[in-house]
Enzyme design. Structure first.
Site, PDB file in Angstrom:
ATOM      1  N   PHE A  96       1.003   5.012   1.030  1.00 40.62           N
ATOM      2  CA  PHE A  96       0.405   6.072   1.932  1.00 40.62           C
ATOM      3  C   PHE A  96       0.962   7.470   1.496  1.00 40.62           C
ATOM      4  O   PHE A  96       2.163   7.723   1.241  1.00 40.62           O
ATOM      5  CB  PHE A  96       0.920   5.688   3.319  1.00 40.62           C
ATOM      6  CG  PHE A  96       0.083   4.678   3.791  1.00 40.62           C
ATOM      7  CD1 PHE A  96      -0.912   4.458   4.504  1.00 40.62           C
ATOM      8  CD2 PHE A  96       0.786   3.569   3.587  1.00 40.62           C
ATOM      9  CE1 PHE A  96      -1.607   3.639   5.097  1.00 40.62           C
ATOM     10  CE2 PHE A  96      -0.007   2.333   4.072  1.00 40.62           C
ATOM     11  CZ  PHE A  96      -1.008   2.235   5.011  1.00 40.62           C
TER      12      PHE A  96
ATOM     13  N   THR B 118       0.787  -1.235  -0.091  1.00 41.31           N
ATOM     14  CA  THR B 118      -0.012   0.022  -0.113  1.00 41.31           C
ATOM     15  C   THR B 118       0.771   1.330  -0.084  1.00 41.31           C
ATOM     16  O   THR B 118       1.875   1.315   0.626  1.00 41.31           O
ATOM     17  CB  THR B 118      -0.941   0.091   1.243  1.00 41.31           C
ATOM     18  OG1 THR B 118      -1.845  -1.048   1.016  1.00 41.31           O
ATOM     19  CG2 THR B 118      -1.682   1.447   1.297  1.00 41.31           C
TER      20      THR B 118
END
Length: 279
Positions: free
Chosen positions: A176, A174
């Site tokens: 961010f 992921t």
């Protein structure tokens, strides 16, 4: 002694967002928030100085809603961080794997850990949050229930880890971004830089083609281009774009100047260092 600074994130303690905050801002206090709206509000109100927000996942794609909230938030991207997503199967202390009948987690996490669920014949139960699932297991006090949660959740909620790294794919990552109310612009000539911006194209034929042409002719590498409707109108489309480079560099500077000829609004959301993970 000054009070520690604060960084807000969406989710409960022990979530992946909490983990990436702890990794990159270890001396900061973390502020868990129930929703992304609450995260933005925490920063704009001064409750927190920064926000950590997931924006893309290598398996699930873009994170829903963020692309709508971000352009109107009044906040700026000042950094990016990539987190390899890991999940552990955890349960009440003393529980053995053969006691477990149901496994709780966020719907995406359950979908990313199908192998262990199928292998042990577990029934999946959807929770609102991966770390929240660990909390729910503690509150239930039932050894037949387990949670698929990030590793950080086990010590926070006092759970035993029954199996480590139960995700199906080891490339689940992921991205961010860190948001600030201040536009902190990375300096040019000090390593790779990412520039993020949004724009609306004029409602004329081939407007998008013409708007993007300047990036190709000026040798600018575009790493993201995503569209979404604004104002509830099918003809009003906003684009979120990310490119390699700094706006002060000649190629990107010319490309952005050409972009303005075919757009109604160009807003730079951030000029920030590229995370080393990109390399």
């Amino acid at each position: 002694m000054t009070d520690p600074r604060r960084i807000a994130y969406q989710g409960e303690p022990g979530s992946n967002s909490h983990a990436v905050c702890a990794q990159h801002y270890p001396d900061w206090d973390t502020v868990p928030c129930a929703s992304f709206e609450d995260v933005f509000a925490a920063v704009t109100s001064g409750e927190a100085e920064l926000a950590m927000i997931p924006i893309d996942n290598s398996l699930a794609g873009r994170v829903a809603d963020i692309h709508h909230f971000l352009p109107e938030s009044g906040l700026y991207i000042i950094a990016e961080h990539f987190l390899r997503i890991r999940f552990h199967l955890m349960a009440l202390p003393g529980t053995t794997l053969d006691q477990v009948r149901t496994v709780h987690s966020h719907v995406h996490a359950l979908g990313q850990c199908r192998k262990i669920i199928r292998e042990h014949g577990l029934t999946a139960v959807i929770s609102g949050d991966t770390a929240g699932a660990a909390r729910e297991i503690v509150e239930a006090g039932d050894p037949s229930q387990a949670a698929i949660s990030p590793p950080m959740a086990a010590p926070i909620y006092g759970l035993d880890v029954l199996a480590e790294d139960v995700e199906d794919e080891d490339h689940n990552t992921t991205r961010f971004v860190v948001l600030s109310p201040d536009f902190v612009r990375a300096p040019a000539g000090n390593g790779p830089v990412v520039t993020s911006f949004v724009f609306n194209v004029r409602n004329i034929p081939a407007a998008l083609y013409k708007a993007l042409g300047g990036f190709a002719t000026n040798g600018v590498n575009m790493t993201k281009l995503e569209s979404y409707m604004v104002g509830g109108e099918f003809i009003a489309t906003q684009f979120l774009c990310e490119v390699d480079g700094h706006p002060d560099e000649p190629g990107l500077k010319r490309a952005l100047e050409e972009l303005e000829f075919f757009t109604t609004d160009v807003r730079v959301l951030g000029v920030y260092p590229a995370d080393p993970w990109r390399a």
